[in-house]
Scaffold this motif. Structure first.
Motif, PDB file in Angstrom:
ATOM      1  N   ASN A   1      -7.208   2.843  -5.788  1.00 55.36           N
ATOM      2  CA  ASN A   1      -5.807   2.487  -5.919  1.00 55.36           C
ATOM      3  C   ASN A   1      -5.570   2.083  -7.370  1.00 55.36           C
ATOM      4  O   ASN A   1      -5.674   0.901  -7.718  1.00 55.36           O
ATOM      5  CB  ASN A   1      -5.443   1.344  -4.971  1.00 55.36           C
ATOM      6  CG  ASN A   1      -4.024   0.833  -5.219  1.00 55.36           C
ATOM      7  OD1 ASN A   1      -3.210   1.507  -5.839  1.00 55.36           O
ATOM      8  ND2 ASN A   1      -3.742  -0.370  -4.743  1.00 55.36           N
TER       9      ASN A   1
ATOM     10  N   THR B   1     -12.347   4.174  -2.843  1.00 50.17           N
ATOM     11  CA  THR B   1     -11.083   4.373  -2.119  1.00 50.17           C
ATOM     12  C   THR B   1      -9.976   3.943  -3.077  1.00 50.17           C
ATOM     13  O   THR B   1      -9.320   2.930  -2.868  1.00 50.17           O
ATOM     14  CB  THR B   1     -11.040   3.524  -0.836  1.00 50.17           C
ATOM     15  OG1 THR B   1     -11.312   2.151  -1.173  1.00 50.17           O
ATOM     16  CG2 THR B   1     -12.068   4.020   0.170  1.00 50.17           C
TER      17      THR B   1
ATOM     18  N   HIS C   1       2.387   3.251  -3.641  1.00 50.23           N
ATOM     19  CA  HIS C   1       1.780   4.317  -4.428  1.00 50.23           C
ATOM     20  C   HIS C   1       1.250   5.381  -3.464  1.00 50.23           C
ATOM     21  O   HIS C   1       0.986   5.110  -2.301  1.00 50.23           O
ATOM     22  CB  HIS C   1       0.626   3.749  -5.265  1.00 50.23           C
ATOM     23  CG  HIS C   1      -0.558   3.354  -4.441  1.00 50.23           C
ATOM     24  ND1 HIS C   1      -0.605   2.170  -3.746  1.00 50.23           N
ATOM     25  CD2 HIS C   1      -1.727   4.000  -4.178  1.00 50.23           C
ATOM     26  CE1 HIS C   1      -1.752   2.089  -3.103  1.00 50.23           C
ATOM     27  NE2 HIS C   1      -2.449   3.187  -3.346  1.00 50.23           N
TER      28      HIS C   1
ATOM     29  N   ALA D   1      -1.418   7.603  -1.823  1.00 50.00           N
ATOM     30  CA  ALA D   1      -2.842   7.413  -1.575  1.00 50.00           C
ATOM     31  C   ALA D   1      -3.642   8.591  -2.120  1.00 50.00           C
ATOM     32  O   ALA D   1      -3.186   9.737  -2.121  1.00 50.00           O
ATOM     33  CB  ALA D   1      -3.080   7.253  -0.087  1.00 50.00           C
ATOM     34  N   TYR D   2      -4.844   8.300  -2.587  1.00 49.14           N
ATOM     35  CA  TYR D   2      -5.752   9.341  -3.065  1.00 49.14           C
ATOM     36  C   TYR D   2      -6.824   9.602  -2.018  1.00 49.14           C
ATOM     37  O   TYR D   2      -7.354   8.677  -1.396  1.00 49.14           O
ATOM     38  CB  TYR D   2      -6.411   8.914  -4.372  1.00 49.14           C
ATOM     39  CG  TYR D   2      -5.533   9.090  -5.595  1.00 49.14           C
ATOM     40  CD1 TYR D   2      -5.349  10.353  -6.159  1.00 49.14           C
ATOM     41  CD2 TYR D   2      -4.894   8.013  -6.178  1.00 49.14           C
ATOM     42  CE1 TYR D   2      -4.551  10.524  -7.279  1.00 49.14           C
ATOM     43  CE2 TYR D   2      -4.092   8.170  -7.302  1.00 49.14           C
ATOM     44  CZ  TYR D   2      -3.926   9.427  -7.845  1.00 49.14           C
ATOM     45  OH  TYR D   2      -3.126   9.599  -8.955  1.00 49.14           O
TER      46      TYR D   2
ATOM     47  N   ASP E   1     -12.640  -1.126  -5.148  1.00 47.95           N
ATOM     48  CA  ASP E   1     -12.019   0.000  -4.442  1.00 47.95           C
ATOM     49  C   ASP E   1     -12.237   1.325  -5.170  1.00 47.95           C
ATOM     50  O   ASP E   1     -11.506   2.282  -4.938  1.00 47.95           O
ATOM     51  CB  ASP E   1     -10.517  -0.254  -4.255  1.00 47.95           C
ATOM     52  CG  ASP E   1      -9.739  -0.207  -5.564  1.00 47.95           C
ATOM     53  OD1 ASP E   1     -10.372  -0.215  -6.648  1.00 47.95           O
ATOM     54  OD2 ASP E   1      -8.490  -0.148  -5.510  1.00 47.95           O
TER      55      ASP E   1
ATOM     56  N   ALA F   1      -3.103   1.529  -9.074  1.00 51.69           N
ATOM     57  CA  ALA F   1      -2.056   0.526  -9.280  1.00 51.69           C
ATOM     58  C   ALA F   1      -2.621  -0.889  -9.307  1.00 51.69           C
ATOM     59  O   ALA F   1      -1.981  -1.810  -9.831  1.00 51.69           O
ATOM     60  CB  ALA F   1      -0.997   0.647  -8.189  1.00 51.69           C
ATOM     61  N   SER F   2      -3.832  -1.067  -8.774  1.00 52.56           N
ATOM     62  CA  SER F   2      -4.434  -2.402  -8.725  1.00 52.56           C
ATOM     63  C   SER F   2      -5.410  -2.640  -9.871  1.00 52.56           C
ATOM     64  O   SER F   2      -6.023  -3.709  -9.939  1.00 52.56           O
ATOM     65  CB  SER F   2      -5.169  -2.589  -7.389  1.00 52.56           C
ATOM     66  OG  SER F   2      -6.341  -1.776  -7.345  1.00 52.56           O
ATOM     67  N   TRP F   3      -5.568  -1.677 -10.766  1.00 49.71           N
ATOM     68  CA  TRP F   3      -6.605  -1.761 -11.793  1.00 49.71           C
ATOM     69  C   TRP F   3      -6.167  -2.421 -13.096  1.00 49.71           C
ATOM     70  O   TRP F   3      -6.959  -2.533 -14.026  1.00 49.71           O
ATOM     71  CB  TRP F   3      -7.144  -0.368 -12.090  1.00 49.71           C
ATOM     72  CG  TRP F   3      -7.909   0.238 -10.957  1.00 49.71           C
ATOM     73  CD1 TRP F   3      -8.353  -0.389  -9.833  1.00 49.71           C
ATOM     74  CD2 TRP F   3      -8.322   1.602 -10.838  1.00 49.71           C
ATOM     75  NE1 TRP F   3      -9.023   0.483  -9.014  1.00 49.71           N
ATOM     76  CE2 TRP F   3      -9.017   1.733  -9.614  1.00 49.71           C
ATOM     77  CE3 TRP F   3      -8.183   2.726 -11.635  1.00 49.71           C
ATOM     78  CZ2 TRP F   3      -9.556   2.927  -9.167  1.00 49.71           C
ATOM     79  CZ3 TRP F   3      -8.716   3.928 -11.205  1.00 49.71           C
ATOM     80  CH2 TRP F   3      -9.400   4.027  -9.981  1.00 49.71           C
TER      81      TRP F   3
ATOM     82  N   GLN G   1      -3.826  13.391  -4.596  1.00 48.12           N
ATOM     83  CA  GLN G   1      -2.865  12.611  -3.853  1.00 48.12           C
ATOM     84  C   GLN G   1      -2.552  13.290  -2.522  1.00 48.12           C
ATOM     85  O   GLN G   1      -2.479  14.498  -2.428  1.00 48.12           O
ATOM     86  CB  GLN G   1      -1.569  12.446  -4.659  1.00 48.12           C
ATOM     87  CG  GLN G   1      -1.713  11.480  -5.830  1.00 48.12           C
ATOM     88  CD  GLN G   1      -0.401  11.163  -6.496  1.00 48.12           C
ATOM     89  OE1 GLN G   1       0.521  11.973  -6.453  1.00 48.12           O
ATOM     90  NE2 GLN G   1      -0.298  10.000  -7.111  1.00 48.12           N
TER      91      GLN G   1
ATOM     92  N   GLU H   1      -6.303   9.241 -14.625  1.00 52.35           N
ATOM     93  CA  GLU H   1      -5.267   9.595 -13.665  1.00 52.35           C
ATOM     94  C   GLU H   1      -4.253  10.511 -14.337  1.00 52.35           C
ATOM     95  O   GLU H   1      -3.645  10.145 -15.340  1.00 52.35           O
ATOM     96  CB  GLU H   1      -4.570   8.347 -13.131  1.00 52.35           C
ATOM     97  CG  GLU H   1      -3.538   8.667 -12.045  1.00 52.35           C
ATOM     98  CD  GLU H   1      -2.799   7.449 -11.539  1.00 52.35           C
ATOM     99  OE1 GLU H   1      -2.547   7.371 -10.319  1.00 52.35           O
ATOM    100  OE2 GLU H   1      -2.468   6.568 -12.361  1.00 52.35           O
TER     101      GLU H   1
ATOM    102  N   HIS I   1       0.825  -1.212   0.000  1.00 57.83           N
ATOM    103  CA  HIS I   1       0.000   0.000   0.000  1.00 57.83           C
ATOM    104  C   HIS I   1       0.860   1.263   0.000  1.00 57.83           C
ATOM    105  O   HIS I   1       0.402   2.329  -0.378  1.00 57.83           O
ATOM    106  CB  HIS I   1      -0.936  -0.003   1.213  1.00 57.83           C
ATOM    107  CG  HIS I   1      -1.829  -1.204   1.255  1.00 57.83           C
ATOM    108  ND1 HIS I   1      -2.959  -1.324   0.485  1.00 57.83           N
ATOM    109  CD2 HIS I   1      -1.733  -2.364   1.963  1.00 57.83           C
ATOM    110  CE1 HIS I   1      -3.543  -2.492   0.721  1.00 57.83           C
ATOM    111  NE2 HIS I   1      -2.819  -3.139   1.618  1.00 57.83           N
TER     112      HIS I   1
END
Length: 323
Positions: free
Chosen positions: A243, A241, A19, A21-22, A238, A245-247, A322, A219, A16
């Motif tokens: 992320n 919330t 990256h 966090a947004y 998510d 990087a996980s998409w 961010q 982004e 986590h």
């Protein structure tokens, strides 16, 4: 030499921490959406056969209105529009009434997430777009997230800038149509910019609307501008919330030879639907068109019923920054 040791909790948090966090900056929803935008009423910069109306007109004619938990943004689909057939663009005689909404807040970088159930793409003559742009065009850049014309079945994404900005299109799903973002780039069409064409048909037009839409995410960082599209049944858990990087692989990845912090800043968010104009009017002779009209303007002026489905149904728009 001192050796750094990490606690078990720190090790769990490492993925986590990889990256930034947004956090939510602005939430545009049915309760506040219309109060967060201004209504552009000038001449269409893309020379469309359109008359952008003011707030009072848009609300009194129900072009814009809350619809339960959603926002409806539509166009006139009842009136035939007088025009001079010799004026092939129609810009000398006004045009079909529509709405161009521009956010009051300006943004530089961030994560922009839009959930829509229906878009205006599909009817011939239409040219809808969801995009961001800075003042003094193109010096502060333009980011096109949703755009197409007529019965296009795929979404076009693009950046528009001044000189010295190009991209490579690394690790993405879309096809690179043109790599140079300069609106005057040699060897590219005027104002083509660096454009990318989605491969799938789920992200634009009739197929998008038939599936009840989905979510677009853009982004914008100092190193890249990425666009994802998630169909209604595949929205990341998510998304609220986020992320990125996980998409997984984005639909479009604008990355490469461009100093994004210099070329993109102070953007307003825009929703608009125009008709004909530089793009939709320019390709009328090669597009699959209805009604046997010789020109785009002729078709748009004389077939109001065709534009009943030229509307946006917006569930929400969220802007994250961010930390």
């Amino acid at each position: 030499m001192k050796i750094l040791t990490l606690s078990p909790l720190s090790l769990l948090l490492l993925p986590h921490l990889a990256h930034a966090a947004y956090v939510l900056q602005d939430d545009y929803n049915a309760q506040n959406f219309l109060s967060k935008f201004t209504y552009f009423t000038g001449s269409d910069p893309t020379h469309g056969f359109v008359k952008y109306v003011d707030e009072q007109t848009a609300k009194s004619k129900q072009y814009v209105r809350p619809n339960g938990a959603q926002i409806h943004v539509g166009v006139d689909h009842k009136s035939k529009i007088p025009f001079n057939p010799a004026d092939k663009t129609g810009t000398g005689t006004g045009g079909r009434e529509s709405v161009r909404l521009e956010s009051k807040t300006l943004y530089t970088k961030g994560l922009f997430i839009l959930d829509i159930e229906h878009m205006p793409g599909g009817p011939c003559g239409t040219w809808p777009a969801f995009w961001t742009v800075g003042g003094g065009w193109p010096n502060k850049g333009e980011i096109d997230i949703i755009e197409g014309v007529h019965r296009n079945s795929v979404n076009m994404m693009a950046l528009h800038t001044g000189p010295q900005c190009s991209v490579k299109g690394l690790k993405q799903k879309a096809l690179v149509e043109a790599p140079n973002c300069d609106v005057k780039a040699p060897g590219q069409a005027s104002n083509q910019g660096c454009s990318m064409k989605d491969k799938g048909t789920a992200s634009y037009g009739d197929a998008f609307n038939a599936a009840k839409g989905g979510v677009f995410a853009m982004e914008w960082t100092s190193t890249h501008i990425k666009v994802w599209f998630f169909p209604r049944g595949s929205i990341p858990k998510d998304i609220n919330t986020p992320n990125p990087a996980s998409w997984g692989t984005p639909n479009a990845n604008f990355e490469g030879g461009c100093e994004f912090d210099k070329k993109f800043k102070d953007h307003k968010i825009i929703f608009n639907t125009t008709f004909c104009g530089d793009w939709a009017g320019g390709v009328w002779g090669t597009a699959a068109v209805d009604g046997g009209a010789k020109t785009c303007v002729d078709f748009v002026a004389n077939n109001p019923q065709e534009f009943e489905k030229a509307y946006w149904t917006i569930n929400y728009l969220k802007v994250f920054k961010q930390q």
